[in-house]
Structure formats: structure tokens, C-alpha cells
Design a protein around this motif. Structure first.
Motif, PDB file in Angstrom:
ATOM      1  N   GLN A 168      -0.873  -3.511  -3.266  1.00 48.33           N
ATOM      2  CA  GLN A 168      -2.283  -3.478  -3.565  1.00 48.33           C
ATOM      3  C   GLN A 168      -3.326  -3.906  -4.060  1.00 48.33           C
ATOM      4  N   ILE A 169      -4.113  -5.532  -3.876  1.00 49.83           N
ATOM      5  CA  ILE A 169      -5.223  -6.062  -3.581  1.00 49.83           C
ATOM      6  C   ILE A 169      -5.188  -6.470  -1.826  1.00 49.83           C
ATOM      7  N   ILE A 170      -4.009  -6.550  -1.585  1.00 53.97           N
ATOM      8  CA  ILE A 170      -4.298  -6.617  -0.250  1.00 53.97           C
ATOM      9  C   ILE A 170      -5.614  -5.113   0.537  1.00 53.97           C
ATOM     10  N   LYS A 171      -5.181  -4.106   0.031  1.00 50.46           N
ATOM     11  CA  LYS A 171      -5.660  -2.785   0.264  1.00 50.46           C
ATOM     12  C   LYS A 171      -7.357  -2.864  -0.616  1.00 50.46           C
ATOM     13  N   SER A 220      -9.722  -8.242   7.062  1.00 51.17           N
ATOM     14  CA  SER A 220      -9.731  -6.933   7.965  1.00 51.17           C
ATOM     15  C   SER A 220      -8.400  -7.167   8.541  1.00 51.17           C
ATOM     16  N   LYS A 221      -7.194  -5.908   8.820  1.00 53.50           N
ATOM     17  CA  LYS A 221      -6.175  -6.027   9.566  1.00 53.50           C
ATOM     18  C   LYS A 221      -6.219  -6.504  10.961  1.00 53.50           C
ATOM     19  N   LYS A 227      -1.060  -8.660  10.251  1.00 52.04           N
ATOM     20  CA  LYS A 227      -1.676  -9.925  10.736  1.00 52.04           C
ATOM     21  C   LYS A 227      -3.445  -9.653  10.369  1.00 52.04           C
ATOM     22  N   TYR A 228      -3.735 -10.776   9.683  1.00 47.92           N
ATOM     23  CA  TYR A 228      -4.794 -10.658   9.006  1.00 47.92           C
ATOM     24  C   TYR A 228      -6.295 -11.141   9.737  1.00 47.92           C
TER      25      TYR A 228
END
Length: 109
Positions: free
Chosen positions: A71-74, A83-84, A90-91
Motif C-alpha cells: 500500500q505504501i509503495i503504491k 518509480s518502477k 525493482k524501483y
């Protein structure tokens, strides 16, 4: 007249500061904790700093549930802070994300 002028100037400054603080208040401690953790595990790859840990690995290392981490990554992606790098989990931290980290570090220290 001078009093009204200075009142308007102070009020304008107050509104500007309040606006900035409200934008930062959207940024919770957990979001910052995850973003800052991602910063700490960046590696250099093809002249770019990326995060290769999976969401599972990240969640275990910062003691969040996998659902909370996801949820936090989104949210961080939606805020354009990360960003992806690829579709394989991987980000990378965006320029805006790095600016937020620097700003938060100044506020904390």
C-alpha cells in the motif's frame, strides 16, 4: 493603513507555510520510513541507483506487513517519489523523492 498592509503580508506568509505543512502532513511517518529505508538499500546498476529488494524483503526488514508495504509503495508511486525500474519489482527513487528525503532530514536534524 500600514497595519493592514503588514497584516496582509503576514497572513499571506502564514497561508504559504500552512499549505506546505499540509502537503507534508500527507506524508506519514511510515511512508517516510519506507522511503528512507529504500534509500539506504539502493545499489548502482547501469549508472542508476535502484532498489532490488522485493516487497517481501522490504516488509520484513522494516517490520511492516506485506499488505502495508504494498500500500505504501503504491502511495509513493502515486506521489511520484519512487518509480518502477522494471516490471519485476525493482524501483528507483525519483528526483522528487530524493528532495523529500533531504527536506525531511533537514527538519529532523
Amino acid at each position: 493603513n500600514d497595519i493592514a498592509f503588514y497584516y496582509n503580508v503576514l497572513y499571506t506568509v502564514y497561508i504559504m507555510i500552512r499549505s506546505k505543512l499540509m502537503k507534508l502532513s500527507r506524508f506519514s511517518n511510515d511512508e517516510y520510513k519506507l522511503l528512507n529505508y529504500m534509500k539506504s538499500i539502493e545499489i548502482n546498476y547501469k549508472q542508476k541507483k535502484i532498489i532490488i529488494d522485493s516487497q517481501y524483503e522490504i516488509s520484513k526488514n522494516i517490520h511492516f506487513s506485506l499488505a502495508k508495504t504494498n500500500q505504501i509503495i503504491k502511495a509513493l508511486i502515486n506521489l511520484n517519489l519512487i518509480s518502477k525500474y522494471s516490471e519485476h519489482g525493482k524501483y528507483y527513487i525519483t528526483e522528487k523523492g530524493n528532495e523529500v528525503i533531504q527536506h525531511m532530514e533537514k527538519e529532523i536534524f
